[in-house]
Design an enzyme around this catalytic site. Structure first.
Site, mmCIF file in Angstrom:
data_model
loop_
_atom_site.group_PDB
_atom_site.id
_atom_site.type_symbol
_atom_site.label_atom_id
_atom_site.label_comp_id
_atom_site.label_asym_id
_atom_site.label_seq_id
_atom_site.Cartn_x
_atom_site.Cartn_y
_atom_site.Cartn_z
ATOM 1 N N GLY A 1 120.932 17.237 19.360
ATOM 2 C CA GLY A 1 120.557 18.063 20.512
ATOM 3 C C GLY A 1 119.071 18.319 20.479
ATOM 4 N N ASP B 1 121.778 31.529 22.483
ATOM 5 C CA ASP B 1 122.136 30.215 23.028
ATOM 6 C C ASP B 1 123.642 30.010 22.930
ATOM 7 O OD1 ASP B 1 121.729 27.786 24.234
ATOM 8 O OD2 ASP B 1 121.179 26.736 22.391
ATOM 9 N N ASN C 1 128.175 25.302 20.972
ATOM 10 C CA ASN C 1 127.916 26.081 19.762
ATOM 11 C C ASN C 1 129.137 26.838 19.271
ATOM 12 O OD1 ASN C 1 125.285 25.379 19.318
ATOM 13 N ND2 ASN C 1 124.446 26.997 20.608
#
Ligand code: ZN
Lengths: 253, 441
Positions: free
Chosen positions: B60, B173, B178
């Site tokens: 990422g 985030d 995640n």
């Protein structure tokens, strides 16, 4: 023609982009670039033709005839633009040539007798197995990878070895042979220590040496692949495609 | 790997090696060594000789993650090598070392543990717990997530967030990528606090195409997207709201969006939770992640007031009410007439009790005007029936009659109906509000 050796991001003009982008270069330049590419990548074509032809003589004629026609064509830039990769362009063009040749007879296969490139067919013949289980396309892709990597290794070895006098060159040649296997993958446990002992170097020095060699190998490989695609951004894709094609296991007939 | 037998496949990459070999080496492995991932794996192996580096498991804007094995502990770990363009910013390494310490103290079953971190030769890495499982994005893409499962996951996410927030760490985030799920279905949140460290939050001036790939503007709170200098834990609550919405409906709320229960069959009270999390102003959101969890669990415990009727029309509802009201009206009338006409008043008169009860209770659940009139009528008739029975009774025990009267009263008690009427009104109001709120957000 010099070989681009910097990272693919740094140069825009690869050989195939020279051929494919007619507007940016003269026809002489295009022709030279194409001839240069053909000189390197003919073995896969031969391997493919060998499967399609009755015997090795016919395959040789097909390949020479193919190059004769390819190099005298003027519309190559247009044709090339339509197919992004040199590899895809070549195999398609060869297939057409084989079909045409079958219709026109032996003279057309030979392309009028002229041999535009001097090619070592005997060597190519030794390297292929004309009766393996692979399809002609699979053989073509495999031979392509082998040809590409051979080219890269030739350059890598030259760079590594060509330094100092004859004596030093021999020593470097030996060192290259010892370090070479580490390029293909992470060295198995303990092998770096073995290399260090053999070369009389510390572990750290060997690690650094291998790292540099691999990094340089990668640069050369990527530059070589970049030469066969229209845009440097396609390099990663092409390597991944070749990897996938190479790993495809032959079907057991 | 490199030493190979003839007529086999390469143990490392699976390529067939029967005829083709380059310099005695496997062409597949040689090609792989030319891929950019190979460069990273190699860098890692060189920088961190105490680990055995395996395949790349994620990539990422922050960098690449490799699975690895810590040789000394025989422990599987995940090593994140931070993207070089971020690491090379002036002062980054100092800031990283300072802030990574705060991340490494987070120790919670729903948070991916940071085992180690550091910088070597200008590269920055984090060694983390390896989670053998999938991430939420993966689950959603495969359409494997039901609203029920989503409801089971959110409280775990809340617990992790609450824990970190209490220790002053804001994730910044939160997004499906995640949120990992291990083999036992346990939530593990990765990359706590890294977004701030990596400074991936673009402010309005630098929000470019490349940033959109790097950061995750889609899951950003309004204050983050606007580049506000003050970002607190409530930004995570907003992002959680987005993820929650997406988990329930399969899409992200964009522009004018519908409350989740308008899109899928859901308890409409969940709309409250989602929409409150998604309030534009942080002050109007839940102030703590734990409150989100409490709200969901409350809904889970309390059965819904009304079954979801998004499928049936209001006309249908009304007609149903009328029918019930008529039935309830007829029953006491019959009871009354029967009691007067026949001396055998006993079983007939007894009917009016449940009749009055149902008549006054049922329509009040979804009270509308006409039903209210019928309920009132029903109640009056019931009273009439009662009086009639008492009159016919004459010789029977007045105590029994009194019990009947009180029972009828209680079942249709004004108080109970008032309570239900209020609840129904609230429900209606909330649905309306939610719709408006969703439209405004
Ligand atoms: Zn291999």
């Amino acid at each position: 023609m010099s070989t681009p050796t910097s990272s693919p991001r740094d140069f825009i003009t690869t050989r195939w982009s020279l051929v494919a982008c007619a507007g940016d270069s003269s026809s002489d330049e295009r022709h030279a670039a194409l001839a240069q590419l053909c000189k390197v990548y003919w073995p896969p074509l031969y391997a493919f033709a060998r499967r399609r032809a009755a015997n090795d003589h016919e395959a040789r004629d097909l390949v020479q005839g193919f190059f004769a026609r390819l190099l005298e064509r003027n519309d190559i830039a247009v044709a090339a633009r339509e197919r992004g990769r040199f590899r895809a362009y070549l195999i398609t063009a060869l297939k057409h040539h084989i079909i045409n040749a079958a219709e026109l007879g032996r003279a057309a296969k030979r392309g009028g007798g002229a041999a535009p490139l001097s090619l070592d067919f005997d060597d190519a013949e030794r390297r292929i197995d004309p009766s393996g289980p692979e399809t002609p396309e699979e053989i073509f892709d495999r031979q392509w990878v082998v040809t590409l990597l051979d080219e890269v290794f030739t350059k890598l070895r030259d760079e590594f070895v060509t330094r100092g006098d004859k004596h030093e060159q021999d020593a470097r040649e030996e060192r290259f042979e010892i370090l070479k296997p580490s390029i293909a993958g992470a060295a198995p446990h303990g092998s770096q220590a073995d290399i260090a002992a053999t070369l009389g170097l510390t572990d750290g020095a060997v690690r650094a040496l291998i790292h540099r060699l691999r990094a340089r190998y990668r640069e050369l490989l990527r530059a070589e692949v970049a030469d066969t695609v229209a845009h440097p951004d396609d390099v990663d894709d092409e390597i991944a495609l070749l990897f996938a094609a190479f790993r495809k296991r032959p079907r057991i007939a | 790997m490199t030493a190979v037998d003839h007529d086999t496949t390469c143990a490392s990459c699976g390529a067939p090696l029967s005829a083709s070999r380059v310099e005695g080496l496997c062409p597949g492995c040689l090609l792989r060594a030319g891929m950019p991932q190979a460069a990273e794996a190699e860098t890692l192996a060189r920088l961190l000789p105490q680990y055995e580096i395996f395949e790349c498991i994620g990539r990422g804007g922050m960098g690449a993650v490799h699975r690895a094995r810590q040789k000394s502990l025989h422990r599987e770990v995940a090593i994140k090598l931070l993207a070089q363009e971020v690491v090379e910013r002036p002062g980054f390494i100092e800031r990283f070392e300072r802030e990574a310490r705060a991340l490494a103290i987070l120790n919670h079953p729903n948070i991916v543990v940071v085992h180690d971190f550091g910088s070597v030769e200008g590269h920055v890495y984090l060694v983390m717990e390896y989670v053998d499982g999938v991430n939420l994005r993966h689950l959603m893409r495969q359409k494997q997530l039901t609203p029920e499962q989503a409801l089971a996951l959110v409280p775990q996410i809340c617990e992790a967030l609450q824990y970190a927030h209490e220790r002053g760490v804001v994730h910044r985030d939160i997004k499906p990528e995640n949120i990992l799920l291990d083999k036992d279905g346990r939530v593990k949140i990765a990359d706590f606090g890294l977004a701030k460290l990596m400074n991936l939050e673009p402010d309005a001036r630098t929000l470019t195409a490349s940033h959109q790939v790097m950061g995750t503007p889609r899951y950003m709170s309004p204050e983050q997207a606007e580049g506000s200098p003050i970002i607190d834990h409530r930004a995570d609550i907003y992002s959680l709201g987005l993820v929650f919405y997406e988990m329930l409906t399969g899409e992200l709320p964009m522009g004018r969006f519908e409350p989740p229960s308008e899109l899928v069959d859901l308890d409409s009270r969940l709309d409250d939770v989602v929409l409150k999390s998604l309030a534009k102003s942080p002050d109007r959101r839940y102030q703590h992640a734990s409150e989100v969890k409490t709200a969901i669990e409350h809904i889970d415990r309390e059965p819904p007031i009304a079954p979801d009727t998004s499928g049936t029309t209001l006309e249908g509802e009304e007609a149903e009410n009328m029918l019930w009201a008529c039935l309830c009206l007829i029953m006491p009338v019959l009871a009354y007439m029967g009691a007067v006409w026949a001396e055998s008043w006993w079983p007939l008169a007894a009917l009016f009790l449940p009749g009055a009860g149902i008549g006054s209770y049922y329509p009040s659940k979804t009270l509308d005007h006409s039903a209210q009139i019928f309920v009132a009528l029903t109640f009056l008739m019931s009273m009439g029936a009662l009086i009639g029975v008492m009159w016919a009774l004459e010789s029977a025990s007045p105590l029994f009659a009194l019990m009947l009267f009180v029972g009828g009263l209680a079942s249709g008690s004004e108080e109970e109906r008032e309570r239900l009427r209020k609840k129904a009104k609230e429900e209606k109001k909330r649905r309306k509000q939610n719709k408006e709120r969703a439209a405004n957000a």
